[in-house]
Scaffold this motif. Structure first.
Motif, short mmCIF file in Angstrom:
data_model
loop_
_atom_site.label_atom_id
_atom_site.label_comp_id
_atom_site.label_asym_id
_atom_site.label_seq_id
_atom_site.Cartn_x
_atom_site.Cartn_y
_atom_site.Cartn_z
N MET A 102 50.90 35.33 42.68
CA MET A 102 49.82 35.67 43.60
C MET A 102 48.93 36.77 43.02
SD MET A 102 48.59 35.19 46.73
CE MET A 102 49.10 35.48 48.39
N GLU A 103 49.55 37.78 42.42
CA GLU A 103 48.80 38.88 41.86
C GLU A 103 47.95 38.42 40.67
OE1 GLU A 103 47.13 42.48 41.41
OE2 GLU A 103 48.38 41.78 43.09
N THR A 104 48.44 37.45 39.91
CA THR A 104 47.65 36.92 38.80
C THR A 104 46.37 36.26 39.29
OG1 THR A 104 49.66 36.53 37.50
CG2 THR A 104 47.68 35.33 36.83
N VAL A 105 46.47 35.53 40.39
CA VAL A 105 45.29 34.89 40.97
C VAL A 105 44.31 35.95 41.47
CG1 VAL A 105 44.46 33.33 42.74
CG2 VAL A 105 46.62 32.86 41.61
N VAL A 106 44.82 36.95 42.17
CA VAL A 106 43.95 38.01 42.69
C VAL A 106 43.28 38.76 41.54
CG1 VAL A 106 43.90 40.17 44.00
CG2 VAL A 106 45.29 38.26 44.79
N SER A 107 44.02 39.00 40.47
CA SER A 107 43.44 39.71 39.32
C SER A 107 42.32 38.91 38.67
CB SER A 107 44.54 40.00 38.28
OG SER A 107 45.50 40.87 38.80
N SER A 108 42.42 37.58 38.73
CA SER A 108 41.34 36.76 38.16
C SER A 108 40.04 36.99 38.92
CB SER A 108 41.73 35.28 38.18
OG SER A 108 41.71 34.76 39.51
N PHE A 109 40.14 37.23 40.22
CA PHE A 109 38.95 37.56 41.00
C PHE A 109 38.42 38.94 40.63
CE2 PHE A 109 40.47 34.12 43.71
CZ PHE A 109 39.31 33.55 44.17
N SER A 110 39.33 39.86 40.33
CA SER A 110 38.91 41.21 39.94
C SER A 110 38.10 41.17 38.65
CB SER A 110 40.13 42.12 39.77
OG SER A 110 40.84 42.26 40.97
N TYR A 111 38.57 40.40 37.68
CA TYR A 111 37.85 40.27 36.42
C TYR A 111 36.49 39.59 36.64
CZ TYR A 111 41.98 41.66 33.74
OH TYR A 111 43.03 42.37 33.22
N ASP A 112 36.47 38.57 37.48
CA ASP A 112 35.20 37.89 37.77
C ASP A 112 34.21 38.83 38.43
OD1 ASP A 112 36.21 35.59 36.70
OD2 ASP A 112 36.57 34.59 38.61
N GLU A 113 34.72 39.65 39.34
CA GLU A 113 33.85 40.60 40.03
C GLU A 113 33.30 41.65 39.07
OE1 GLU A 113 34.66 42.18 44.25
OE2 GLU A 113 35.24 43.87 42.95
N ALA A 114 34.17 42.16 38.19
CA ALA A 114 33.74 43.19 37.24
C ALA A 114 32.71 42.66 36.25
CB ALA A 114 34.95 43.75 36.49
N SER A 115 32.85 41.41 35.85
CA SER A 115 31.92 40.81 34.87
C SER A 115 30.78 40.04 35.52
CB SER A 115 32.69 39.87 33.94
OG SER A 115 33.27 38.79 34.68
N ARG A 116 30.76 40.03 36.86
CA ARG A 116 29.74 39.28 37.62
C ARG A 116 29.70 37.82 37.16
NH1 ARG A 116 26.51 42.25 40.67
NH2 ARG A 116 24.93 40.60 40.69
N PHE A 117 30.89 37.24 37.07
CA PHE A 117 30.98 35.88 36.55
C PHE A 117 30.31 34.86 37.47
CE2 PHE A 117 33.23 31.78 36.53
CZ PHE A 117 32.96 31.38 35.24
N LEU A 118 30.41 35.05 38.79
CA LEU A 118 29.80 34.08 39.71
C LEU A 118 28.29 34.00 39.52
CD1 LEU A 118 31.83 34.61 43.01
CD2 LEU A 118 32.03 32.77 41.33
N SER A 119 27.66 35.14 39.25
CA SER A 119 26.21 35.12 38.99
C SER A 119 25.91 34.37 37.70
CB SER A 119 25.69 36.56 38.91
OG SER A 119 25.90 37.24 40.12
N TYR A 120 26.76 34.56 36.71
CA TYR A 120 26.60 33.83 35.44
C TYR A 120 26.84 32.34 35.64
CZ TYR A 120 27.81 32.09 30.79
OH TYR A 120 27.88 31.35 29.65
N ALA A 121 27.87 32.02 36.42
CA ALA A 121 28.20 30.61 36.64
C ALA A 121 27.11 29.89 37.41
CB ALA A 121 29.52 30.50 37.39
N ALA A 122 26.35 30.64 38.24
CA ALA A 122 25.27 30.01 39.00
C ALA A 122 24.17 29.46 38.10
CB ALA A 122 24.68 31.01 39.99
#
Length: 208
Positions: free
Chosen positions: A46-66
């Motif tokens: 569970m923590e591994t999944v949550v950490s993946s969101f932390s990395y995405d948030e820090a790198s603004r991955f969702l904005s890049y993926a858009a």
């Protein structure tokens, strides 16, 4: 979607290795307690999944993926595949580990390990259903607070009710666990489908 999952696994690679070392340490420390080992493995997944969101948030991955030719629905599907895939892998691995330790130590029942794996997997599955939409909607730090409350509050309520009702341990052992677990598994599938639809709707309406 495969690339998105590989990205998350590569980012979380160091954490997964650290988690394996911790699990092996506790396997030696709590070799007679299958529930502790399986629960720890499930929490690590569970923590591994949550950490993946932390990395995405820090790198603004969702904005890049858009800006990429990737549907938002695919991003959500990749996170759900990662979460439930790691959960299933962790449950199977921890059950095998506890049974192996039990055979070497002489005494741990296989049914105990399998029962603990099934129970923890179902509990963490329901937690994923609740947590994943929150992770897509809220900042990770705030979503962690809701996730922690969702884990603590039901546990306290169940323990309190058992103490108030004075439920003996023997009654729990005599409960028809196979049909109960099967029913909970069916309910988890329904909840996962509903959670996925909610997460997709949140991401589609989110300003990236």
């Amino acid at each position: 979607m495969k690339g998105l999952i590989v990205k998350d696994l590569m980012v979380a690679g160091r954490q997964i290795r650290t988690a394996l070392v911790i699990v092996l340490f506790y396997a030696v420390l709590f070799w007679r307690n299958a529930a502790v080992l399986v629960g720890l493995m499930s929490l690590m997944c569970m923590e591994t999944v949550v950490s993946s969101f932390s990395y995405d948030e820090a790198s603004r991955f969702l904005s890049y993926a858009a800006a990429l030719p990737v549907a938002r629905r695919t991003i959500v599907r990749a996170k759900y595949a990662l979460g439930f895939g790691l959960l299933a892998l962790g449950a199977g691995g921890s059950a095998l580990l506890t049974m192996l330790v039990g055979v070497l130590a002489g005494g741990l029942a296989s049914l105990e390990a399998l029962g603990a794996a099934a129970g923890c997997t179902l509990a963490m599955g329901f937690m994923l259903c609740l947590t994943l939409p929150l992770m897509f909607r809220l900042p990770v730090a705030r979503a962690r607070v809701f996730m922690t409350l969702a884990m603590i509050v039901p546990t306290l309520l169940i323990v309190t009710l058992m103490q108030v009702a004075d439920v003996p341990l023997a009654a729990l052992e005599r409960a028809p666990w196979p049909p109960l677990l099967a029913g909970l598994a069916a309910l988890l599938v329904v909840c996962a489908a509903a959670s996925y639809r909610i997460a997709v709707r949140l991401v589609q309406h989110r300003d990236l």
